[in-house]
Each structure stands twice: as structure tokens, then as C-alpha cells.
Write an enzyme that holds these catalytic residues in place. Structure first.
Site, PDB file in Angstrom:
ATOM      1  N   SER A   1       0.854  -1.190   0.000  1.00  0.00           N
ATOM      2  CA  SER A   1       0.000   0.000   0.000  1.00  0.00           C
ATOM      3  C   SER A   1       0.885   1.234   0.000  1.00  0.00           C
ATOM      4  O   SER A   1       1.818   1.324  -0.806  1.00  0.00           O
ATOM      5  CB  SER A   1      -0.943  -0.047   1.197  1.00  0.00           C
ATOM      6  OG  SER A   1      -1.946   0.925   1.074  1.00  0.00           O
TER       7      SER A   1
ATOM      8  N   HIS B   1      -2.502  -1.077  -3.526  1.00  0.00           N
ATOM      9  CA  HIS B   1      -3.599  -0.110  -3.465  1.00  0.00           C
ATOM     10  C   HIS B   1      -3.251   1.095  -4.318  1.00  0.00           C
ATOM     11  O   HIS B   1      -2.164   1.637  -4.207  1.00  0.00           O
ATOM     12  CB  HIS B   1      -3.819   0.365  -2.025  1.00  0.00           C
ATOM     13  CG  HIS B   1      -4.267  -0.740  -1.113  1.00  0.00           C
ATOM     14  ND1 HIS B   1      -4.050  -0.707   0.238  1.00  0.00           N
ATOM     15  CD2 HIS B   1      -4.901  -1.905  -1.365  1.00  0.00           C
ATOM     16  CE1 HIS B   1      -4.561  -1.816   0.787  1.00  0.00           C
ATOM     17  NE2 HIS B   1      -5.067  -2.550  -0.168  1.00  0.00           N
TER      18      HIS B   1
ATOM     19  N   ASP C   1      -5.138  -4.257   5.863  1.00  0.00           N
ATOM     20  CA  ASP C   1      -5.444  -5.176   4.772  1.00  0.00           C
ATOM     21  C   ASP C   1      -4.281  -6.163   4.645  1.00  0.00           C
ATOM     22  O   ASP C   1      -3.123  -5.775   4.739  1.00  0.00           O
ATOM     23  CB  ASP C   1      -5.616  -4.383   3.465  1.00  0.00           C
ATOM     24  CG  ASP C   1      -6.181  -5.246   2.343  1.00  0.00           C
ATOM     25  OD1 ASP C   1      -6.663  -6.357   2.617  1.00  0.00           O
ATOM     26  OD2 ASP C   1      -6.127  -4.787   1.190  1.00  0.00           O
TER      27      ASP C   1
END
Lengths: 192, 273
Positions: A18, A45, A138
């Protein structure tokens, strides 16, 4: 027409990244080179529309085949598949990946959990899951699924991560087999 | 649990569902389906797929929840604004050449895409010449679609999409706000027919000028994708337009040579003569 010999996919590597992940991915892939004998699926992401630039830069910098995933795309050893923005990337079968537009997971689509869980479902113990830098949790549920299926879990060492939250969340599950700096992740992957 | 038993259990579950309720999920894409089945296993606190069989066949409410999960309801107004912009700029001029225009949204979920289309057509002075059919197999979603009522909290996202898609005014001109909801004007829904249709088991729609089926085929395996793509193409008139989701693929499908590409990036195709 000459038939190109395609070796079956025996094992798979899935990576979640991310915030700060772009540079981390570049480091790992530059270090790894192009001679690896498994597919790598990456959930990073990103905003919609950013993915094309990411794919181009990674391909150029690393000399590897980097593809933006499409639904039902066949998977081949030695290739890197990036999740597109606004879709979840999944392992559909041993030969194929798939996409979905299911609800966001941890506020994200693509979500790392979705990728990891689907990889565990199909490849069981032959999965290596890697959690890199990021500011969410996540991936934590995903590494549990990978571990339960008998696969291997690697987290980037939080002190080497640009944002520590995501690798920390993975480590806190107690499912990690190794906690490594970026440079060592490539050599870990090169082990047979 | 060995893989062999898991395949067997999945097969038995899908057979039971088909025999009891008539829904055929046999050719749904595996990864997305397993995600839903795992979710239901976890809710039922079981680690065996086959444990869901008695639950699904005896408890209609539980099964209704499963059907709701299997029909993806994630959608929004003017989703993928650049797609709608392309539609407005390049496809609407083609449609304008016809005296009457038939449009089918296959897998419309809660209907936002159909309302988006109606607004776009209205702004292009085409709505009065259009009939929009919007279908889904989830009766629950259709109920919401027919009502045209959506949470007020969604409006900022919808407005943002609409504006990015090249909208001329504000969505507030097309809806009324009341309590925590927005309701789209009856003038829009007059031109939309919402109907129950299952792409897996039901037949073709005739002579459409435009068919939209975005992010539906990704939930089907190759066998079913082929069959449904053929159904969509058969529902188009000659030179009719087909729109799929941005990351969907026709290159692995048998019917792909019945189509020519209009916009590769936006996945817009035209049925060959």
C-alpha cells in the site's frame, strides 16, 4: 506454428503493498531479476487510472514481463500480474486469474485479503504471501488464510518499511515465517 | 479437508440448490463463488461446504441471503465516468440516426446505471425516443431499482461521477430529496422497464440498439461466459453496440469474431453485419 513449451504453475507468490509500496516493489523486482519460475500476483492499493504508469515503470526498471490483470487471463511462470484499480484480483485456478467488483475490503478494492485468500484456496501450501509497507490492516486476514492452508508468509521488517502499520498487522497475526528487509525478500524468493 | 472432497461437496451443494430452487450456479467463476460460500460457512460456524446443504434447502431466508450475495449489487450512478463520457461523445451520435432506440442493461443490480443512462439520453434530447430495459435475477435489487430511491449519503459520489462524465447540470435536477433519501424523477423511470431475467437460464431480448453488461461476465466461468456473450450478441440488431466492463475480455471467447472493436480502452464493441 511452433508450440511454445509452457511449464505448469507449481507455486505462486502473492504480494500486498500500500502506501510506499511502489518503491518497495521496484527494489524487490530489480533484485529478483527476470529468471524466476513462478507467477507473481501483486495487489498494490492505487487510484483508478494510476495502474498503467505503475505497470510501465515496473516493466522498464526490472526487465520483467509485467501485465495489468484482465479477467480470466492465463497465468504463466516468470510473469508479474498487477491488480487493476477498482477490481479485486483473485486466483481463479492453477492456470488462470480472475477479477471481481465485490464490496471493498478494508476500504480497498483491490484488496490484499481477497488476493491472498483466493491464492490459499487454490494453491494451498504452494503459496508464498508477502506483506509490504502500508497504512492499513489489509492483508492480515489473508496471511491467516495462507498460513492455515500451509503456505509461507513473509512480512517486510517494519523498521525498513516506509509505513509500518501493514507489515506490523501481518506480524501480529503470529503467522509470519520470516520478517525481512526488502533486499532479502528477493533472495528468499529465489530459494527453491 | 482434501481437495477432492471439497470439489465433491461444492458439486453436491450446487446440485441441491438447483433441485430445490432452480438456480443454476454450476458455471459461476470459482474464486468469487468460493468467497461467498466461505462467508456463509463462517456465519454458520461450519468448516464443511456440505453442511450448508440442509441449511440452504430448509431455510428459505438463509438461501435468499445467499442469492443476494451471488448477484453482485455493487453499483453507482455514472460508475466509470470516462465510460459515460465516451458513450455521450461517440455512441450517442450513432444512436441518433435511429427513429426508435432500444437499450438493455443486462444485470442492472439496483438500477443506478439505467437511471444514469436515462439522464444522459434526456440531456442529449433522445429520451423520448428510447425504451430502456433493465434486468436482473435478484428480485430484491429490482425492488430498489423500481423505486428509484437511494441513500442521500451517496449523492456526493454520484454528483462527482456525473460531473466527470460530462453532465450538463446537477443530479439534483433529476431527483427529489426527502429524509435521508434521494428519489429519481418519474419522468426518467417512465422510459425504463425493470424486469426479472436470469442470464444463465433465460433467453434473448430482441433487436437492441445498445446492450450494456458491465462487470457481470467476470462472475461466470469460460463456459458460461461464452454462452452469455452469445446471448448478448444475439439480442443486438445488426451493427448494434455492446458495452462490457473495463477489465473484461472477449479475446478468449468463441463469439469474439462476431464483434468488431469500437473503443478498445472502454470495451465497446459493435456487432458485425
Amino acid at each position: 506454428m511452433p508450440v511454445k513449451e509452457v511449464s505448469p504453475v507449481e507455486r505462486i507468490v502473492v504480494i500486498g503493498a500500500s502506501a510506499g509500496g511502489f518503491s518497495a516493489l521496484q527494489t524487490i523486482f530489480s533484485e529478483l531479476g527476470s529468471k524466476f519460475n513462478f507467477p507473481i500476483l501483486v495487489c498494490k492499493h492505487l487510484g483508478i487510472g494510476d495502474e498503467k504508469g505503475l505497470v510501465d515503470v515496473l516493466a522498464k526498471r526490472t526487465g520483467t514481463t509485467v501485465l495489468l490483470s484482465q479477467d480470466k487471463l492465463p497465468m504463466h511462470n516468470g510473469c508479474i500480474y498487477m491488480a487493476p484499480g477498482n477490481y479485486h484480483l483473485q486466483v481463479e485456478s492453477r492456470e488462470m486469474l480472475s477479477l471481481s467488483v465485490d464490496e471493498r475490503v478494508c476500504h480497498s478494492r483491490p484488496a490484499i485479503d481477497v488476493l491472498f485468500e483466493s491464492a490459499a484456496e487454490v494453491f494451498g501450501e504452494n503459496v508464498t504471501a508477502i506483506v509490504l509497507t502500508g497504512a492499513t490492516s489489509d492483508g492480515a486476514a489473508g496471511v491467516r488464510a495462507v498460513k492455515e492452508a500451509g503456505g509461507k508468509v513473509v512480512a517486510q521488517s517494519p523498521e525498513s518499511a516506509e509505513v509500518k502499520i501493514m507489515p506490523k498487522a501481518a506480524i501480529e497475526t503470529g503467522c509470519t515465517d520470516a520478517i525481512l528487509d526488502l533486499a532479502d525478500i528477493a533472495s528468499y524468493l529465489r530459494q527453491p | 479437508m482434501t481437495e477432492t472432497y471439497q470439489d465433491l461437496e461444492l458439486q453436491l451443494l450446487l446440485d441441491a440448490v438447483k433441485a430445490r430452487y432452480g438456480y443454476d450456479f454450476a458455471h459461476y467463476a470459482r474464486a468469487s463463488m468460493m468467497r461467498r460460500i466461505r462467508k456463509h460457512m463462517s456465519a454458520a460456524k461450519t468448516d464443511k461446504i456440505s453442511d450448508l446443504i440442509p441449511l440452504f434447502i430448509h431455510d428459505e431466508a438463509v438461501f435468499a441471503h445467499f442469492v443476494k450475495d451471488m448477484s453482485v449489487t455493487v453499483t453507482e450512478m455514472f460508475r466509470d465516468p470516462d465510460f459515460f463520457q465516451t458513450l455521450r461523445k461517440n455512441i450517442i451520435p450513432l444512436l441518433k440516426t435511429f427513429p426508435f432506440i432500444k437499450i438493455w442493461h443486462a444485470g442492472c443490480a439496483t438500477g443506478q446505471e439505467a437511471y444514469s443512462m436515462a439522464i444522459l439520453l434526456d440531456e442529449e434530447n433522445l429520451l423520448d425516443r428510447c425504451q430502456i430495459y433493465a434486468t436482473d435475477f435478484n428480485e430484491n435489487s429490482l425492488k430498489i431499482a423500481r423505486s428509484g430511491i437511494y441513500p442521500d449519503a451517496e449523492l456526493p459520489l454520484y454528483e462527482d461521477n456525473y460531473s466527470k462524465s460530462g453532465g450538463y447540470t446537477s443530479l439534483e435536477n433529476y431527483c427529489s430529496r426527502r429524509y435521508d433519501s434521494i428519489k429519481f424523477n418519474g419522468r426518467l423511470s417512465e422510459h425504463i422497464t425493470f424486469a426479472n431475467h436470469n442470464l444463465v437460464s433465460d433467453g434473448v431480448f430482441g433487436e437492441m440498439n445498445l446492450v450494456l453488461c458491465r462487470n457481470v461476465l467476470i462472475y461466470f466461468n469460460n463456459v458460461l461466459q461464452n454462452r452469455v456473450l452469445k446471448l448478448l450478441i444475439d439480442s443486438l440488431r445488426s451493427r448494434g453496440i455492446l458495452c462490457l466492463g473495463r477489465r473484461e475480455n472477449i479475446q478468449f471467447s468463441e463469439s469474439s469474431d462476431l464483434l468488431e472493436t469500437v473503443d478498445r480502452h472502454q470495451r465497446i464493441f459493435r456487432k458485425k453485419v
